[in-house]
Design an enzyme around this catalytic site. Sequence first.
Site, PDB file in Angstrom:
ATOM      1  N   GLY A  16      -9.486 -10.039   1.577  1.00 63.18           N
ATOM      2  CA  GLY A  16      -8.573  -8.897   1.517  1.00 63.18           C
ATOM      3  C   GLY A  16      -9.323  -7.592   1.678  1.00 63.18           C
ATOM      4  O   GLY A  16     -10.168  -7.251   0.860  1.00 63.18           O
ATOM      5  N   GLY A  18      -7.899  -4.551   1.794  1.00 64.17           N
ATOM      6  CA  GLY A  18      -6.973  -3.465   1.470  1.00 64.17           C
ATOM      7  C   GLY A  18      -7.696  -2.415   0.643  1.00 64.17           C
ATOM      8  O   GLY A  18      -8.928  -2.273   0.725  1.00 64.17           O
ATOM      9  N   GLY A  20      -8.472  -2.247  -2.498  1.00 61.00           N
ATOM     10  CA  GLY A  20      -9.477  -2.746  -3.438  1.00 61.00           C
ATOM     11  C   GLY A  20     -10.664  -3.383  -2.731  1.00 61.00           C
ATOM     12  O   GLY A  20     -11.824  -3.014  -2.977  1.00 61.00           O
ATOM     13  N   GLU A 180      11.290   7.454  -1.634  1.00 57.28           N
ATOM     14  CA  GLU A 180      10.689   8.031  -0.422  1.00 57.28           C
ATOM     15  C   GLU A 180      11.442   7.570   0.824  1.00 57.28           C
ATOM     16  O   GLU A 180      11.745   8.376   1.715  1.00 57.28           O
ATOM     17  CB  GLU A 180       9.206   7.631  -0.359  1.00 57.28           C
ATOM     18  CG  GLU A 180       8.392   8.366  -1.416  1.00 57.28           C
ATOM     19  CD  GLU A 180       6.978   7.841  -1.616  1.00 57.28           C
ATOM     20  OE1 GLU A 180       6.144   8.601  -2.121  1.00 57.28           O
ATOM     21  OE2 GLU A 180       6.703   6.676  -1.290  1.00 57.28           O
ATOM     22  N   ASP A 320      -3.974  -5.205  -7.064  1.00 57.21           N
ATOM     23  CA  ASP A 320      -2.631  -5.551  -7.569  1.00 57.21           C
ATOM     24  C   ASP A 320      -2.575  -6.953  -8.168  1.00 57.21           C
ATOM     25  O   ASP A 320      -1.726  -7.238  -9.011  1.00 57.21           O
ATOM     26  CB  ASP A 320      -1.614  -5.482  -6.425  1.00 57.21           C
ATOM     27  CG  ASP A 320      -1.266  -4.057  -6.047  1.00 57.21           C
ATOM     28  OD1 ASP A 320      -1.860  -3.126  -6.631  1.00 57.21           O
ATOM     29  OD2 ASP A 320      -0.411  -3.877  -5.153  1.00 57.21           O
ATOM     30  N   ALA A 331      -2.796   2.359  -6.250  1.00 61.87           N
ATOM     31  CA  ALA A 331      -3.981   2.505  -5.411  1.00 61.87           C
ATOM     32  C   ALA A 331      -5.249   2.747  -6.228  1.00 61.87           C
ATOM     33  O   ALA A 331      -6.290   2.133  -5.974  1.00 61.87           O
ATOM     34  CB  ALA A 331      -3.755   3.651  -4.426  1.00 61.87           C
TER      35      ALA A 331
HETATM   36  C1  LIG Z   1       5.278   1.019   0.391  1.00 62.13           C
HETATM   37  C2  LIG Z   1       4.215   1.207  -0.654  1.00 62.13           C
HETATM   38  C3  LIG Z   1       3.977   2.466  -1.172  1.00 62.13           C
HETATM   39  C4  LIG Z   1       3.004   2.648  -2.148  1.00 62.13           C
HETATM   40  N1  LIG Z   1       2.784   3.918  -2.635  1.00 62.13           N
HETATM   41  C5  LIG Z   1       1.814   4.124  -3.541  1.00 62.13           C
HETATM   42  C6  LIG Z   1       1.530   5.432  -4.023  1.00 62.13           C
HETATM   43  O1  LIG Z   1       2.175   6.416  -3.626  1.00 62.13           O
HETATM   44  N2  LIG Z   1       0.535   5.581  -4.934  1.00 62.13           N
HETATM   45  C7  LIG Z   1      -0.196   4.510  -5.390  1.00 62.13           C
HETATM   46  O2  LIG Z   1      -1.106   4.694  -6.205  1.00 62.13           O
HETATM   47  N3  LIG Z   1       0.039   3.261  -4.958  1.00 62.13           N
HETATM   48  C8  LIG Z   1       1.029   3.030  -4.043  1.00 62.13           C
HETATM   49  N4  LIG Z   1       1.263   1.765  -3.584  1.00 62.13           N
HETATM   50  C9  LIG Z   1       0.496   0.647  -4.142  1.00 62.13           C
HETATM   51  C10 LIG Z   1      -0.875   0.489  -3.479  1.00 62.13           C
HETATM   52  O3  LIG Z   1      -0.750   0.536  -2.086  1.00 62.13           O
HETATM   53  C11 LIG Z   1      -1.441  -0.839  -3.947  1.00 62.13           C
HETATM   54  O4  LIG Z   1      -1.601  -0.762  -5.353  1.00 62.13           O
HETATM   55  C12 LIG Z   1      -2.785  -1.168  -3.292  1.00 62.13           C
HETATM   56  O5  LIG Z   1      -2.676  -1.223  -1.890  1.00 62.13           O
HETATM   57  C13 LIG Z   1      -3.304  -2.497  -3.828  1.00 62.13           C
HETATM   58  O6  LIG Z   1      -4.537  -2.780  -3.250  1.00 62.13           O
HETATM   59  P1  LIG Z   1      -5.029  -4.291  -3.081  1.00 62.13           P
HETATM   60  O7  LIG Z   1      -6.409  -4.206  -2.557  1.00 62.13           O
HETATM   61  O8  LIG Z   1      -4.769  -5.046  -4.325  1.00 62.13           O
HETATM   62  O9  LIG Z   1      -4.051  -4.922  -2.004  1.00 62.13           O
HETATM   63  P2  LIG Z   1      -3.651  -4.444  -0.553  1.00 62.13           P
HETATM   64  O10 LIG Z   1      -4.009  -3.022  -0.304  1.00 62.13           O
HETATM   65  O11 LIG Z   1      -2.239  -4.864  -0.403  1.00 62.13           O
HETATM   66  O12 LIG Z   1      -4.579  -5.319   0.392  1.00 62.13           O
HETATM   67  C14 LIG Z   1      -4.465  -6.700   0.435  1.00 62.13           C
HETATM   68  C15 LIG Z   1      -5.167  -7.191   1.690  1.00 62.13           C
HETATM   69  O13 LIG Z   1      -5.279  -8.599   1.598  1.00 62.13           O
HETATM   70  C16 LIG Z   1      -4.992  -9.175   2.857  1.00 62.13           C
HETATM   71  N5  LIG Z   1      -4.560 -10.539   2.591  1.00 62.13           N
HETATM   72  C17 LIG Z   1      -3.506 -10.982   1.864  1.00 62.13           C
HETATM   73  N6  LIG Z   1      -3.489 -12.313   1.787  1.00 62.13           N
HETATM   74  C18 LIG Z   1      -4.577 -12.741   2.495  1.00 62.13           C
HETATM   75  C19 LIG Z   1      -5.116 -14.022   2.771  1.00 62.13           C
HETATM   76  N7  LIG Z   1      -4.572 -15.151   2.294  1.00 62.13           N
HETATM   77  N8  LIG Z   1      -6.221 -14.083   3.547  1.00 62.13           N
HETATM   78  C20 LIG Z   1      -6.808 -12.967   4.045  1.00 62.13           C
HETATM   79  N9  LIG Z   1      -6.346 -11.729   3.778  1.00 62.13           N
HETATM   80  C21 LIG Z   1      -5.245 -11.621   3.020  1.00 62.13           C
HETATM   81  C22 LIG Z   1      -3.918  -8.279   3.442  1.00 62.13           C
HETATM   82  O14 LIG Z   1      -3.877  -8.368   4.847  1.00 62.13           O
HETATM   83  C23 LIG Z   1      -4.402  -6.901   2.966  1.00 62.13           C
HETATM   84  O15 LIG Z   1      -5.266  -6.294   3.902  1.00 62.13           O
HETATM   85  C24 LIG Z   1       2.252   1.546  -2.608  1.00 62.13           C
HETATM   86  C25 LIG Z   1       2.476   0.270  -2.075  1.00 62.13           C
HETATM   87  C26 LIG Z   1       3.457   0.108  -1.100  1.00 62.13           C
HETATM   88  C27 LIG Z   1       3.706  -1.259  -0.530  1.00 62.13           C
END
Ligand SMILES: Cc1cc2nc3c(=O)[nH]c(=O)nc-3n(C[C@H](O)[C@H](O)[C@H](O)COP(=O)(O)OP(=O)(O)OC[C@H]3O[C@@H](n4cnc5c(N)ncnc54)[C@H](O)[C@@H]3O)c2cc1C
Length: 440
Positions: A16, A18, A20, A180, A320, A331
């Site tokens: 992932g 994203g 994080g 939004e 998340d 985020a």
């Molecule tokens: C529409 C929306 C608006 C938001 N607005 C805000 C905001 O205003 N302020 C705020 O603080 N937070 C906001 N958030 C929340 C924030 O975006 C998340 O908390 C953050 O992105 C989480 O990060 P992460 O690294 O856990 O996951 P993500 O950023 O979701 O990244 C996960 C990654 O894992 C990859 N992945 C998933 N499964 C697999 C797999 N099996 N194999 C390989 N890769 C995989 C995906 O492709 C992705 O790139 C929002 C979220 C959304 C959806």
Amino acid sequence: MTTQRANGRPRVVIVGAGLGGLQTARRLKRADVDVTVVDRGTSHLFQPLLYQCATGLLSEGAISSPIRHLLRRQRNADVVLGEAEEVDAEGQTISVCRPDGSSMTIGYDHLVVAVGMRTAYHGNDEFAQYAPGMKTLDDALAIRRRIIGAFEVAETIPDAEQRREWLTFAVAGGGPTGVELAGQIRELATLALQNEFRTIDPGEARVLLLHGGDRVLPSFSPKLSHRAQTILDQLGVETHLGVHVTDVTADEVETTSKSTPHEVIRYQTRTTLWSAGVEAVPFAGVVARALGVEQDRGGRISVEADLSVPGHPNVWIVGDMMSRDNLPGVAEVAMQGGRHVGAVIAHLAGDGTERAPFRYHDLGSAAYIARRHAVVEAGRLNLYGYIGWVAWGIIHIAFLAGMRNRLGTVMNWSATLLTDSRRERAITYGDPETARRPYR
Ligand SMILES: Cc1cc2nc3c(=O)[nH]c(=O)nc-3n(C[C@H](O)[C@H](O)[C@H](O)COP(=O)(O)OP(=O)(O)OC[C@H]3O[C@@H](n4cnc5c(N)ncnc54)[C@H](O)[C@@H]3O)c2cc1C
């Protein structure tokens, strides 16, 4: 604890890229490790601006950056495009399905799982086909296709009743994403699309915001919720509080009052959008089963103070998908958690033994309501209106990955402010099998 590779360096596999996962990779830049970043997409996505992509304000390229490009100067990192499907905890390997359908196995000394969440329909998965959620670029483009498509279809329909169905948009969920999205659909209709149609008045678009709680933006203070509601009212968004969405079909959304369950209302609409919940992606279940640990109701995995999985000191959960101290899925938690795990792994790889606990510094939260109106809450500081909007803009630009995206977004926002136009309205046909029904 770490098994050494032939080159003597531990291998860190990050699933992932994203908010994080990317931070973990970057924090390991100078560490004596080899990093492999696995993602099912080629780009790192900034989800907080997805709704602007869905409503034609920003292009998909403006809110995403190629992972390879972001890590191009990090010599100890490589990138694998594919979906992680299996974990062998004993053998310390993961299986990844590549885009051609073939499988590859990658060994790890440290596994960092940062795969985020997906849209949850709370036992009503049949809603998904009619009410898309917004977590990925595909989702945003599908929503754009429906919104823009609805105006286009309405333009060609002579019957006023039917036209009204196409010009009614329902958004389920009154958290930041729902607010939004609802606000942006009204702005699109009342500003950008004005004067472009011959038969319909896009400004007549009805936008319903359907929310189970007693106020929108429940994670913000009541004062900021109230401010947001006032602006939504001024924009012309029709907010319905205290209701559950109990059914969604191709041309209708049904709500049931939480306090008086016999109060059921059906709205005729061709476009329902879902922002009423998230749950862990399937890979979280794979990880939990492989490690023999439990998931919480949302599918998250509990972690130790250092963000490792109990009983598995070399497997880490970031973002998340991580459950600890009721930290929210936002985020900053993902980014700070990612950096923390990177720092601990770097320390261990340098023969350190200390596993520092993760300490989250709450920098606040922000939500966009309409142009010149946003709410920002940081500790006791409450910003709203124009000042909140400026603060919101600065925060989001700072968080976007890549200078080019930052500059492009500022220019795009400025052009939209000056001209009211939205140019990112191209719609794609998505899956060829559904191409004949592009607005569904
Ligand atoms: C529409 C929306 C608006 C938001 N607005 C805000 C905001 O205003 N302020 C705020 O603080 N937070 C906001 N958030 C929340 C924030 O975006 C998340 O908390 C953050 O992105 C989480 O990060 P992460 O690294 O856990 O996951 P993500 O950023 O979701 O990244 C996960 C990654 O894992 C990859 N992945 C998933 N499964 C697999 C797999 N099996 N194999 C390989 N890769 C995989 C995906 O492709 C992705 O790139 C929002 C979220 C959304 C959806």
